[in-house]
Structure formats: C-alpha cells, structure tokens
Design a protein around this motif. Structure first.
Motif, PDB file in Angstrom:
ATOM      1  N   GLN A  50     -13.699  -7.830   0.233  1.00 28.65           N
ATOM      2  CA  GLN A  50     -12.328  -7.642  -0.552  1.00 28.65           C
ATOM      3  C   GLN A  50     -11.181  -6.625   0.124  1.00 28.65           C
ATOM      4  N   LEU A  51     -11.969  -5.590   0.767  1.00 28.93           N
ATOM      5  CA  LEU A  51     -11.010  -4.575   1.262  1.00 28.93           C
ATOM      6  C   LEU A  51     -10.446  -5.244   2.655  1.00 28.93           C
ATOM      7  N   VAL A  52     -11.360  -5.843   3.498  1.00 32.00           N
ATOM      8  CA  VAL A  52     -10.687  -6.601   4.602  1.00 32.00           C
ATOM      9  C   VAL A  52      -9.602  -7.589   4.120  1.00 32.00           C
ATOM     10  N   GLY A  53      -9.880  -8.376   3.095  1.00 33.21           N
ATOM     11  CA  GLY A  53      -8.849  -9.261   2.608  1.00 33.21           C
ATOM     12  C   GLY A  53      -7.447  -8.452   2.304  1.00 33.21           C
ATOM     13  N   TYR A  54      -7.373  -7.415   1.487  1.00 40.68           N
ATOM     14  CA  TYR A  54      -6.414  -6.817   1.187  1.00 40.68           C
ATOM     15  C   TYR A  54      -5.495  -6.214   2.356  1.00 40.68           C
ATOM     16  N   MET A  55      -6.337  -5.533   3.406  1.00 44.06           N
ATOM     17  CA  MET A  55      -5.759  -4.934   4.496  1.00 44.06           C
ATOM     18  C   MET A  55      -4.890  -6.039   5.403  1.00 44.06           C
ATOM     19  N   ASN A  56      -5.805  -7.300   5.486  1.00 40.38           N
ATOM     20  CA  ASN A  56      -4.947  -8.208   6.259  1.00 40.38           C
ATOM     21  C   ASN A  56      -3.757  -8.570   5.494  1.00 40.38           C
ATOM     22  N   SER A  57      -3.821  -8.802   4.102  1.00 38.43           N
ATOM     23  CA  SER A  57      -2.783  -9.099   3.387  1.00 38.43           C
ATOM     24  C   SER A  57      -1.462  -8.071   3.762  1.00 38.43           C
ATOM     25  N   VAL A  58      -1.418  -7.078   3.782  1.00 39.19           N
ATOM     26  CA  VAL A  58      -0.676  -6.123   3.997  1.00 39.19           C
ATOM     27  C   VAL A  58      -0.348  -5.663   5.417  1.00 39.19           C
ATOM     28  N   ASP A  59      -0.871  -6.380   6.140  1.00 35.73           N
ATOM     29  CA  ASP A  59      -0.604  -6.191   7.715  1.00 35.73           C
ATOM     30  C   ASP A  59       0.698  -6.444   8.227  1.00 35.73           C
ATOM     31  N   HIS A  60       1.386  -7.340   7.857  1.00 27.52           N
ATOM     32  CA  HIS A  60       2.885  -7.634   8.029  1.00 27.52           C
ATOM     33  C   HIS A  60       3.890  -6.751   7.421  1.00 27.52           C
ATOM     34  N   VAL A  61       3.310  -5.898   6.468  1.00 27.04           N
ATOM     35  CA  VAL A  61       4.231  -4.997   5.767  1.00 27.04           C
ATOM     36  C   VAL A  61       4.369  -3.615   6.526  1.00 27.04           C
ATOM     37  N   LEU A  62       3.017  -3.219   6.941  1.00 25.74           N
ATOM     38  CA  LEU A  62       2.886  -1.625   7.341  1.00 25.74           C
ATOM     39  C   LEU A  62       3.942  -1.574   8.505  1.00 25.74           C
ATOM     40  N   GLY A  87      -6.291 -12.394   1.527  1.00 24.16           N
ATOM     41  CA  GLY A  87      -5.818 -12.000   2.815  1.00 24.16           C
ATOM     42  C   GLY A  87      -4.531 -12.628   2.884  1.00 24.16           C
ATOM     43  N   SER A  88      -3.983 -13.574   1.918  1.00 25.55           N
ATOM     44  CA  SER A  88      -2.806 -13.984   1.895  1.00 25.55           C
ATOM     45  C   SER A  88      -1.817 -13.019   2.160  1.00 25.55           C
ATOM     46  N   PRO A  89      -0.631 -13.486   2.708  1.00 23.13           N
ATOM     47  CA  PRO A  89       0.592 -12.546   2.910  1.00 23.13           C
ATOM     48  C   PRO A  89       1.019 -11.584   1.747  1.00 23.13           C
ATOM     49  N   ALA A  90       1.020 -10.385   1.799  1.00 20.66           N
ATOM     50  CA  ALA A  90       1.198  -9.638   0.383  1.00 20.66           C
ATOM     51  C   ALA A  90       2.857  -9.848   0.384  1.00 20.66           C
ATOM     52  N   HIS A  91       3.235  -9.758  -0.973  1.00 22.12           N
ATOM     53  CA  HIS A  91       4.718  -9.551  -1.527  1.00 22.12           C
ATOM     54  C   HIS A  91       5.147  -8.215  -1.675  1.00 22.12           C
ATOM     55  N   ALA A  92       6.301  -8.049  -0.858  1.00 19.85           N
ATOM     56  CA  ALA A  92       6.814  -6.705  -1.014  1.00 19.85           C
ATOM     57  C   ALA A  92       8.234  -6.681  -1.635  1.00 19.85           C
ATOM     58  N   HIS A  93       8.138  -6.318  -2.989  1.00 15.30           N
ATOM     59  CA  HIS A  93       9.383  -6.255  -3.689  1.00 15.30           C
ATOM     60  C   HIS A  93      10.218  -5.023  -3.599  1.00 15.30           C
ATOM     61  N   PHE A  94      11.254  -5.243  -2.841  1.00 14.61           N
ATOM     62  CA  PHE A  94      12.347  -3.930  -2.812  1.00 14.61           C
ATOM     63  C   PHE A  94      13.134  -3.894  -3.900  1.00 14.61           C
ATOM     64  N   LEU A  95      13.397  -2.464  -4.472  1.00 16.22           N
ATOM     65  CA  LEU A  95      14.170  -2.159  -5.610  1.00 16.22           C
ATOM     66  C   LEU A  95      15.097  -1.316  -4.794  1.00 16.22           C
ATOM     67  N   ASP A  96      16.473  -1.909  -4.981  1.00 17.07           N
ATOM     68  CA  ASP A  96      17.724  -1.052  -4.657  1.00 17.07           C
ATOM     69  C   ASP A  96      18.090   0.015  -5.722  1.00 17.07           C
ATOM     70  N   SER A  97      19.069   0.915  -5.516  1.00 20.27           N
ATOM     71  CA  SER A  97      19.412   2.052  -6.222  1.00 20.27           C
ATOM     72  C   SER A  97      19.911   1.210  -7.597  1.00 20.27           C
ATOM     73  N   ASP A  98      20.560   0.300  -7.408  1.00 17.58           N
ATOM     74  CA  ASP A  98      20.936  -0.571  -8.839  1.00 17.58           C
ATOM     75  C   ASP A  98      19.917  -0.834  -9.608  1.00 17.58           C
ATOM     76  N   THR A  99      18.918  -1.510  -9.001  1.00 16.96           N
ATOM     77  CA  THR A  99      17.890  -1.970  -9.656  1.00 16.96           C
ATOM     78  C   THR A  99      16.887  -0.889 -10.299  1.00 16.96           C
TER      79      THR A  99
END
Length: 343
Positions: A209-221, A309-321
């Motif tokens: 599970q840990l390997v899957g999570y880390m592979n998932s966020v690899d493109h965000v880091l 391990g699928s690519p993580a979703h990164a949800h950005f919240l700007d100042s207005d949000t």
C-alpha cells in the motif's frame, strides 16, 4: 391426441350407447348445466406471457443468505436515491457567519527574514492542557465531525454498517486500524522525502500500500518546493481552535497549506473531497493568527493519493476559493459552539 378430441369421441360413444328415452333426459340435463351462468375467473384475462419471467423466478428460486451488496442494491431499487428534503420556505440569501474574522491577519507582526532560517521547517507539537488559558480546545477534525451535514453523516453510517456486514465488528476495527497505520507511514515517508529532497526508492520492508501511495504522488512532488512547515500544530489565537498541518510549501510558485489524503476511490473533483476544503481553510486561518509562524498563507492544496498507484489528484485552492470555504468553516464553528452551549 388432444384432450378435447378424446372427450368428444367418448361423448359420441355414450350417446350411441344410451337408449332413446334416456338420451332425451341426458341432453336436457346437459343443456341445463351448460345454461347455468358461469362464474368469471379474473386470472383468465391476465397476460401470462408478460409475467412468465416473474413466475419462473418465484417457482425456481431458492432461499440463500443475502450479501451486503445485494441488500443495498435492493434498498436503492425499492426506495431510490436518498434526496435532501426541501422545506416549503427556502432562504432567499445564503447564511453568513455572525463573527466574520478575516482569513488573513492584518495585525500579525512578521519577524525579519534574517532572524529566521527558511531552510529549517517549523515543527511545533500540540500544546499541553496546562498551556491553554481556556482549558482543552477543540480540534478542526472534531468540529467538522460534530457538525457534519445529515446527508453526509447518513452515507458515512451506511458505509460503516456495510463494512461491518462484510467484515464483522472485529474485522472492521482491524480494517480502520490498518488504514490509520498506512496513513501514518505515508505521511512519515513524505516528510523524509521533502526534507531530504531525494526521490522515493522502495525499501524491502515497505508495504504494498505504501509503495502504491508513493508512486501515486510521484508526479506531484517535483512541483512542491520551499517547505516551511511539516507535521506541525497550529492554534487560532482569536477563535480558539487547534489543528495539525501536514505541510506548508510552495506549489507551482504559490505558498499553500498542503493536505495529504489517501483513498481507494477516485476523487477527481474538489466536490468529491467533502469537508477537506473546509479543513484546509481552517488551517490557513489558524496559521495566519498563530504567532509561531513567520508567514501568512492564502492558498491551499489537497493531494489525493491512491493505493493502486494511479496518478494522484492535486486540487489547488486559490485565494478566492479559500475565502469561500473559510466562510463555510466559520459557520460550522459557530454551529459547534452553539451545540456546546446547549449541552
């Protein structure tokens, strides 16, 4: 040979065999019987072909234990999707907080940059009870749990009961403990990576599970730099609530409160994250009103890592949000305090 043809042949033989005097009696009796009013049978007019499948199912089915999936399928089929009821009178204007404390703190005094070391992330532990002027303070997580909307609470309880039916009471406790443990390992691994600034390399004792999570966020880091805070407690000095922030760093040039989440189900939109945006807004407000932090934040980021391990979703919240969810958080905080006063 068909039954009606056999009946007709037997009747002919009977008529030929009877003497003439008896034949008239037989015919008169038969006519009187046939002339009687026949009782109507409603089932004769039923479209039997239409209900053939139903009859076959009823007559051939065997009793078996229901699976949780089947129970919820039947529940959904019989009662439909749960809809939020609407009262006869709807509020014409959205509800606004009574005590509208700003998200940013205009009165915060920031130390000079030379008096702080930006290379060392701030990491503060939770204060003890003796350090609090008003005794024990509520956490962001507790406030959100105590003020959860009824519909959301219903679905959460429904999921819990379904898991208990599948796993049993002890199995469900073991499952939640395992999820919590994997979350801690994931956060600890992220902390090591962000401090060392080295790519993740799986170790022999790392769980699947840990390997899957880390592979998932690899493109965000790679988009996260300039870490200012890691796994640190925050306290809103005016509103008097506590929180525990995962990370504060720059994401694509914007300083953000970053919240790491794990999930088995895909959450491609911000709406799928339920109360997570309110949680991030609460942390932002607390940091901006906490003298332990020599900076202010107005943006947020929610990263959903997946076990497979699928690519993580990164949800950005700007100042207005963030301002939008800050108002929602203030309403939930007021609701929590009102409940406490009534207890």
């Amino acid at each position: 040979m068909k039954p009606l043809q056999l009946l007709g042949r037997h009747c002919n033989r009977l008529v030929n065999a009877l003497p003439h005097p008896l034949l008239s009696v037989f015919l008169s009796t038969s006519c009187s019987i046939l002339s009687r009013k026949k009782k109507l049978n409603g089932y004769e007019y039923v479209d039997q072909e239409k209900y053939a499948d139903l009859v076959r199912t009823v007559t051939t089915s065997k009793t078996s234990s229901q699976t949780p999936e089947r129970i919820f399928e039947e529940d959904s089929f019989l009662y439909g999707k749960v809809m939020r009821s609407k009262g006869p009178l709807q509020e014409s204007e959205p509800k606004v907080p009574q005590n509208r404390i700003p998200l940013n703190n205009p009165n915060k005094v920031l130390l000079a940059v030379e008096k702080t070391d930006p290379n060392i992330p701030v990491k503060i532990g939770l204060p003890g009870k003796s350090q609090m002027t008003n005794g024990r303070l509520p956490s962001v997580t507790r406030i959100l749990q105590q003020t959860m909307p009824m519909e959301q609470a219903f679905y959460l309880e429904r999921w819990k009961q379904r898991m208990i039916m599948e796993l049993g009471e002890e199995g469900f406790i073991e499952y939640t403990a395992a999820v919590f443990s994997q979350g801690k390992l994931f956060h600890a691994q992220l902390e090591d990576l962000l401090l060392s600034k080295e790519p993740y390399t799986p170790k022999p004792d790392d769980t699947e599970q840990l390997v899957g999570y880390m592979n998932s966020v690899d493109h965000v880091l790679p988009d996260i730099v300039g870490v200012r805070t890691l796994e640190s407690a925050v306290l809103h000095s005016e509103l008097q609530y506590l929180g525990f922030v995962d990370c504060v760093a720059k994401y694509r040039g914007k300083l953000c409160v970053i919240d790491w989440k794990t999930s088995e189900k895909q959450k491609p939109t911000l709406k799928n994250t339920f109360d997570n945006p309110l949680q991030v807004a609460a942390y932002i407000g607390a940091i901006n009103h906490d003298s332990n932090y020599n900076f202010q934040v107005d943006c947020g980021l929610i990263v959903i890592a997946y076990k497979d391990g699928s690519p993580a979703h990164a949800h950005f919240l700007d100042s207005d949000t963030c301002l939008h969810y800050w108002d929602k958080w203030l309403l939930r905080l007021e609701e929590y305090k009102e409940k406490k006063e009534k207890q």
